[in-house]
Motif scaffolding. Sequence first.
Motif, short mmCIF file in Angstrom:
data_model
loop_
_atom_site.label_atom_id
_atom_site.label_comp_id
_atom_site.label_asym_id
_atom_site.label_seq_id
_atom_site.Cartn_x
_atom_site.Cartn_y
_atom_site.Cartn_z
N ALA A 198 -7.08 7.13 -4.63
CA ALA A 198 -8.15 6.18 -4.32
C ALA A 198 -7.61 4.80 -3.94
CB ALA A 198 -9.12 6.10 -5.49
N ARG A 199 -6.91 4.75 -2.79
CA ARG A 199 -6.33 3.49 -2.36
C ARG A 199 -7.39 2.40 -2.16
NH1 ARG A 199 -2.93 3.00 3.18
NH2 ARG A 199 -1.59 4.57 2.24
N TYR A 215 -0.50 4.68 -7.52
CA TYR A 215 -0.79 6.09 -7.78
C TYR A 215 -1.05 6.45 -9.24
CZ TYR A 215 -1.58 10.70 -5.96
OH TYR A 215 -2.20 11.87 -5.57
N PRO A 216 -0.21 5.99 -10.20
CA PRO A 216 -0.46 6.40 -11.59
C PRO A 216 -1.85 6.03 -12.08
CG PRO A 216 1.71 5.42 -11.41
CD PRO A 216 1.01 5.19 -10.09
N GLN A 217 -2.41 4.94 -11.55
CA GLN A 217 -3.69 4.46 -12.04
C GLN A 217 -4.84 4.92 -11.16
OE1 GLN A 217 -3.66 0.23 -12.32
NE2 GLN A 217 -5.73 0.07 -13.14
N VAL A 228 7.83 14.74 0.81
CA VAL A 228 8.39 13.61 0.06
C VAL A 228 7.53 12.35 0.16
CG1 VAL A 228 10.72 14.49 -0.09
CG2 VAL A 228 10.11 13.05 1.86
N TRP A 229 6.25 12.50 0.53
CA TRP A 229 5.32 11.40 0.32
C TRP A 229 5.27 11.18 -1.19
CZ3 TRP A 229 0.87 9.54 3.51
CH2 TRP A 229 0.99 9.87 4.86
N GLU A 230 5.10 9.95 -1.63
CA GLU A 230 5.12 9.67 -3.06
C GLU A 230 4.03 10.44 -3.81
OE1 GLU A 230 5.19 5.35 -2.82
OE2 GLU A 230 7.27 5.33 -3.48
N VAL A 272 0.81 -1.21 0.00
CA VAL A 272 0.00 0.00 0.00
C VAL A 272 0.85 1.27 0.00
CG1 VAL A 272 -2.14 -1.04 0.87
CG2 VAL A 272 -0.46 -0.11 2.51
N TRP A 273 2.13 1.13 -0.37
CA TRP A 273 2.90 2.33 -0.70
C TRP A 273 2.18 3.00 -1.88
CZ3 TRP A 273 8.39 3.83 0.12
CH2 TRP A 273 8.98 3.17 1.22
N GLU A 274 2.24 4.31 -1.95
CA GLU A 274 1.54 5.02 -3.03
C GLU A 274 2.07 4.60 -4.41
OE1 GLU A 274 2.00 8.96 -1.29
OE2 GLU A 274 -0.13 9.00 -0.74
#
Lengths: 249, 212
Positions: A218-219, A212-214, B170-172, A206-208
Amino acid sequence: MMRIVVSIIFIVIFAASLDAGGKKTMDPRGKETMDPCLESMKTASLPDLPYPYDALEPAISEEIMRLHHQKHHQAYVTQYNKALGNLRSAMAAGDHSSVVKLQSVIKFNGGGHVNHAIFWKNLAPVHEGGGKPPHDPLSSAIDAHFGSLEGLIQKMNAEGAAVQGSGWVWFGLDKELKRLVVETTANQDPLVTKGSLLVPLIGIDVWEHAYYPQYKNARAEYLKNIWSVINWKYAEDIFDKHTRDLDID
Amino acid sequence: MAASAAVTANYVLKPPPFALDALEPHMSRQTLEFHWGKHHRAYVDNLKKQVLGTELEGKTLDHIIHNTYNNGDLLPAFNNAAQAWNHEFFWESMKPGGGGKPSGELLALLERDFTSYEKFYEEFNAAAATQFGAGWAWLAYANDKLKVVKTPNAVNPLVLGSFPLLTIDVWEHAYYLDFQNRRPDYIKTFMNNLVSWEAVSARLEAAKAASG
């Protein structure tokens, strides 16, 4: 403190055992290190994905898979190997202060390697069984512990969504207490840092960078969709392997 | 310009002091739309819900942050409160056409405490690049000295007893749309093109006044 050091040593050994690729290296003075145990320490290498980069679409995009594998996982491998090299030198020199200081960078990057190596195996394309629910004995064990597969998934998703910052949500086997658990870990801490007898069955990053790109922020939607490509076969194999000698319902 | 004492609003999502596309091409409109419009907004909205009916309701952000830090054993409202504070502080740390070397007193102090602007740049860069996982890097002021600090997740120098002067997120989510995994490129872009030294100077004046 001891527990952390033990966990880190465990991580180092486990990570090194994940792959082939031992290299003889020289120490900074150009001499071979004296201790054969240190000399034979194997470095990590990036495992291949068991499927093409676009194979998990639409749940996880090709763009994410490429970045995640070729950039993020590769960086953990590279930094971990660099830290191992520094550890080797520090140990050879008896520089205990540096040995201890290196533990956090080893934990970050070695943990990143360990976790991602499991993660790629936790996923499979739909046509190779991704998303297909588990059968017995894991299936019955899940029902006994969580009420149903849906119950487990809901719990994983709730805990995964609640992780603040970076981390993982895990479905694991507690060999000590002989039961199934859902746990979260921060950053790249492997599941073993929550209990030395915890065995990861399914981990979800669950790291961004994992979504994130997709999915952008909205995790929860990422967590909902990833189950369509979760490889339950892997979880079953690991579960079977570790419960052969345990009395677990 | 916001000094640390001014960021105490009753949990309002203040817009950044520039249009969402004003930092292009260094920080895209799309990033601002999500970062401010979704992430920052969620911290503010969730904080409101979280403190409703509790003794924290109606308290300033500063108060909540200090009272929920709990020496690192964070109480539930810390994350939302600190992140609401951090993000407002972050927008105000940037400006279109910013970045580069400051001048005047600020430059003199950087040279005093870091030997040179270049050394400060290196140290700030390193802190931002090596904060593992989510977090922030800061220029902060304490005991009449400037220093670089890095913090994990939502933690900020307020709870560490210093005055924040400048920050980089620096959060992604702060850089992924524009830079993907390339955090070092993002940091350089921030340093070279986005830092508002005016904001930093104003905060430094406030910090000195507050320390007496």
